[in-house]
Scaffold this active site. Sequence first.
Site, mmCIF file in Angstrom:
data_model
loop_
_atom_site.group_PDB
_atom_site.id
_atom_site.type_symbol
_atom_site.label_atom_id
_atom_site.label_comp_id
_atom_site.label_asym_id
_atom_site.label_seq_id
_atom_site.Cartn_x
_atom_site.Cartn_y
_atom_site.Cartn_z
ATOM 1 N N TYR A 7 -1.182 -7.060 4.048
ATOM 2 C CA TYR A 7 -0.194 -8.604 4.714
ATOM 3 C C TYR A 7 0.477 -9.977 3.768
ATOM 4 C CZ TYR A 7 1.213 -4.583 7.818
ATOM 5 O OH TYR A 7 1.645 -3.624 7.820
ATOM 6 N N HIS A 26 -2.930 -6.671 13.042
ATOM 7 C CA HIS A 26 -3.067 -5.270 12.164
ATOM 8 C C HIS A 26 -4.394 -5.128 11.800
ATOM 9 C CE1 HIS A 26 0.413 -4.046 10.833
ATOM 10 N NE2 HIS A 26 0.620 -5.167 10.811
#
Lengths: 749, 749
Positions: free
Chosen positions: A273, A428
């Site tokens: 990410y 996440h």
Amino acid sequence: MTTLRKTALFLMLLVATVPTLAAEGEHPKLIMTKAGVEKIRAELGSVPLFDASLQSVRAEVDAEIELGIDTPVPLDYSGGYTHERHKRNFFIMQKAGVLYQILEDDKYANYVRDMLFQYEAMYKDLPLHPKTRSYARGKLFWQCLNDANWLVYVSQAYDTIYDYLSAEERATLEKNLFRPFADHISIDSPQFFNRVHNHSTWGNAAVGMIGLVMDDDELVQRALHGIPFDEIDTAAKDNDGGFIYDKDGRAGFLANLDEPFSPDGYYTEGPYYQRYAMYPFLIFAQGLHNAKPELKIFENNGEVLLKAVDALLNLSDADGEFFPLNDGQKGMSWHAGSIVTAVDIAYHMGGEDPRLLSIAEAQGQVLLDDAGFAVAAAIRDGKTQPFAKASVNLSDGPDGTQGGVAILRYGDEDLTLVYKYAAQGLSHGHYDKLSYSLYEKGDEVLQDYGLARFVNIEQKGGGNYLKENKTWAKQTIAHNTIIQNETSHFKGKYEIGSRHHSELYFYDDTNSEAQVVSATESNAYPGTELQRTMAMIKNRNFSKRFLLDILKVRSDTKNQYDLPFYFMGQVLQVNFDYDTPSTLSALGKKNGYQHLYVEGQGSPGADNTKFSWMGHGKFYTLTAVTEDSDELLFTRIGANDPEFNLRRDAAFMLRRKAAGDTIFATVVEPHGSYSPVSELALDSNSNIAALNVVHDDENYTAVAIEDLEGHTSVFILANTDASVTTKHQLKIDGRKYHWAGPYHYSGPD
Amino acid sequence: MTTLRKTALFLMLLVATVPTLAAEGEHPKLIMTKAGVEKIRAELGSVPLFDASLQSVRAEVDAEIELGIDTPVPLDYSGGYTHERHKRNFFIMQKAGVLYQILEDDKYANYVRDMLFQYEAMYKDLPLHPKTRSYARGKLFWQCLNDANWLVYVSQAYDTIYDYLSAEERATLEKNLFRPFADHISIDSPQFFNRVHNHSTWGNAAVGMIGLVMDDDELVQRALHGIPFDEIDTAAKDNDGGFIYDKDGRAGFLANLDEPFSPDGYYTEGPYYQRYAMYPFLIFAQGLHNAKPELKIFENNGEVLLKAVDALLNLSDADGEFFPLNDGQKGMSWHAGSIVTAVDIAYHMGGEDPRLLSIAEAQGQVLLDDAGFAVAAAIRDGKTQPFAKASVNLSDGPDGTQGGVAILRYGDEDLTLVYKYAAQGLSHGHYDKLSYSLYEKGDEVLQDYGLARFVNIEQKGGGNYLKENKTWAKQTIAHNTIIQNETSHFKGKYEIGSRHHSELYFYDDTNSEAQVVSATESNAYPGTELQRTMAMIKNRNFSKRFLLDILKVRSDTKNQYDLPFYFMGQVLQVNFDYDTPSTLSALGKKNGYQHLYVEGQGSPGADNTKFSWMGHGKFYTLTAVTEDSDELLFTRIGANDPEFNLRRDAAFMLRRKAAGDTIFATVVEPHGSYSPVSELALDSNSNIAALNVVHDDENYTAVAIEDLEGHTSVFILANTDASVTTKHQLKIDGRKYHWAGPYHYSGPD
């Protein structure tokens, strides 16, 4: 009418009363600059990497112009036609705009203008996207995130053809397209825009960049600081389970710049990410630098953006592929477009670090702007230096106090340990405290599974997260770490996990014979203290470095512990008896255990359990100190996976039952190689004769490694004092050891 | 005393009475020549690839000389120390001898001499190797085969230092080492020496080469013609199940040169063993050419040795890896040392084909002899041309009438079909009539499993064939072909299979839109006729070429048919419902079925069953014409495999029950790509709307392929007449088709 809608209306009315058109003749000013463009034009043809990138982009854009413009009515999830078409449109518009500036060929400006007006015509009456899965639906795309992507790129395109358009054209586009577009992804979607999260970073950058081009300071301020929280509903959560409301009440780009990055530049969601977020961070920062130099955006928060680029590049294996910590798709690497941006801007804005040039060379392309030009010219001028990756300890958390990720390796990256003792990593994050993965020269030795998703592949759940991401990939058992009573860390609950983080005990990469990192975790299982110490050892009697892993458990209660090793390759040999079942059943019913088949089950045949495998033409042996009552399991992923969403990968697992305080000591030893061409098996056997825990009490834990020649190496850990100056002494089997600091290692006697 | 022993004794006595020492001053004469060496010395330093190879070999040999000589008492199987040490010794002796010739540095000659005398001292009293597994035990190694390897290399080493040794030294070596060594692997081991088999080729070459160096014509004749069969026991079989006795009563090198090669140069055991056998074939041939030019060995049997090199190079994927037909270990490629030899000698002796130079360049090394020098000099002189592989049909059998292997591909090797309709392939053959495998750009799309063995990896069954090679890898179900009633072809019996072969119906690679091969098999299942026709089709409405497969079954009885597809990659999508079991059980109890788990089971939901997967970043869809009563199975290898000897690979399987005459029509369609870096999924869906068998009777079978745009392509097969001149006409759905030849293809209407 809600407060939100009223505020939006008010703001829109407000905007209508102020002049929104920037002055002509000042553009481009966002990412390209007038001075930069002049320099590029002057040196065209003499900067090989830039020229090659230009040629490649030109061919790509010319082919698209040839195909004609299509702006279809939005319909699909990612992977579907309308999604991919709109995505391609914004990439191509940005590139066409750049070509217009460099080549001064009107066909590129016309192409961007014509496409923008097709969007303008459509957007005015466009409802929300018909797909309803997102917590924040976009209009062109099923989620605001992709709409924000669009605006980040299109802002750049608009900037490059700004002066080419008439004032009337600009007014039409801004009124009917850009302004309502920016409002939809911000005011209309605060649950998307106002978080500390990579999604919001895209939103912030999108709104801010169009604001900079339009010279609309209201949009720029909204981008930098977010929407005031008193104007929105903060109880809502996003569909990943994250909270909108930041505990410090901050939002916007500056908050996103502060909070997810540690002072070392580690991004709490992990490198996959971070790679995704780097683009909006850096491109908006570049825009702010150019248009609002007074903000000194690159100096913000200890130059965190530049540190982040360095940290991210370090979070990769020898092939430049990012470690798939938390939700990460394997194979993503520094060849990604966003990393081309990151490397070029970091070089241009961060003191021209010549090591970055070697990565740009490997990427084989540069940005077609001032930053990319600077990189290409420096490469032409022979300034490149290698980007040698050494061991590094990256703290997590805005203050660098929420654990971290340590990478132990030598310059050759022969063996690389990735040890994760970080914070939860926002929505996440995986429940994998004190987990690790191991690489040899860019190949996985012990894998981190990564995410359960086929990003953008429509056939697999629309290209989005699959349910196995929650039922498997996030669960503790999916990782190389310890699991108590078949339950994930923090019971697998985000609300609990996000309140805690592991603690660094010590990190020391200064000893050429042993690099060591040790960390503790007290909250994953209340009442149980975990300490895991990992040492990468260079021993002259071993052909390769090996990994010593001491996992110490102190618990108030008797529990079952599982310690899996997700080895990559094929089983070669074990030193214990085991049964293989005639039918395969799942190891458990929940917490990820329902996805594991049991392929074999045995118990130790000696004090040391040995398990060897071959992967990628190399040999490995796990040597573990085991107890007679331990269970040894061969497992394979794939149970309860009706859509074949999971890879059928194997693990070897140690299981210890009814243990209170206990210790797991293991060595993962790479050795030798095999080539199917020469058919030579070199050094295919372990060199460890015995691995023993020779001392273990509250204060000290000591492990002895005896090699096949009969020489013994000793590793001693001071369990309660990590000070580097404290002096210790310990007598083991009649021999006295003296040392200072948290550990002692002595090579073969 | 047996006849055999008596003969041996007689021969030894005979030999003792004739002079065995060759004249001095004639050496080297075997592989290097005096003239060649002079040329090499004269041009040293001016031929880059040769110089680089020399430097690399020199470094390797110098390191070994530094380590000192070790000739341990034989003890281990392959993979173990003594085995690997002796193996390394012969490689290094050959190289050291070559260095002595080129560099004229006595240290290399001394090294060879000293090692030879260590062997001489040991060999005199050396018993049979202590490991008893082989049908023909060696002395230095567990099997004669490896002893023969040793002598093939050591003959060359001896030749290079022949003149350096004194006459007395030579006499000692020949009497105590070389002669008894040659006798052991021939007279004492006829079951090894006297077969038509790759093992015997090594034995023949070893005996012949030492005979050439020693100028011992009796050994040379024994090598060329074998031991007379009336002197040995011909009823014995080797441990692979092969017969010693050749049906024509021939043995020796000339027989081995004639029988296993077809006129096209295909070697009946398959490319993996051909690669292995090429070295003794070519190196002995080179020696015969140099020492006995009157034999014209390279012109033998229609220049079969040169054709064999070309055939072998063609039996590789785009990366140069050999197709693992029959017992073949994956990953073996033209980078193997034996192929360096093959390419260099084929270039030198076969008219200097400049395409071979591109392979030598890829290999990055040449032989340090006359042949290698010729190659390196030609590369230096810019003569290299690409080795573009086209489609080829290679007949099997000494007369080229025992079926064959067809490879369909275009120059880019985007898609490569390997279709096997060959003979049994001697003892290394698999029961896989009409099976195929498919490659895209060097990646496996549908795999041939290859062998079940970890060659030379001691931990896995001593590095030898595993029992799963018989229970799984050789069985029909392990291949992409049809299985009747869960029984392997020829009941999996070598005695039956070796009497039969499939028949070519026709092969035509001349049509740029459709390359076609069709073959029949009548003996695999008595009473059942199989005809499989495979067409690689280029259709303008499809982005890539695809494979059409029409498998026609005519049977006297009702049977069950299984048709597996060993796809490589991960399941993406299917168009039918299926159940996944909660526990995995084996599909069957024998014939390989005991090794397959059933992961899912369903039945067709439409006239066409579709199954798509992703592998190596590319998409594939199988479209099959199915019947409502068909079963669809997801299987995975791994059941009843307690040692984890098998890879856990998957298959999709069509099962049709109680079928008499029936037809399987399928298309395997490659499309699009996926990159984990760009995360773009391109062209991820099948372009086939419908696949239909639109006509099927005794005379004609026709298949129609309708694409998503609604256009239909038609393929018609004439089932009973393969003549290219016969004219046909057929009316299908009111449309008339006229054509000449065994098939008709018309692209999208």
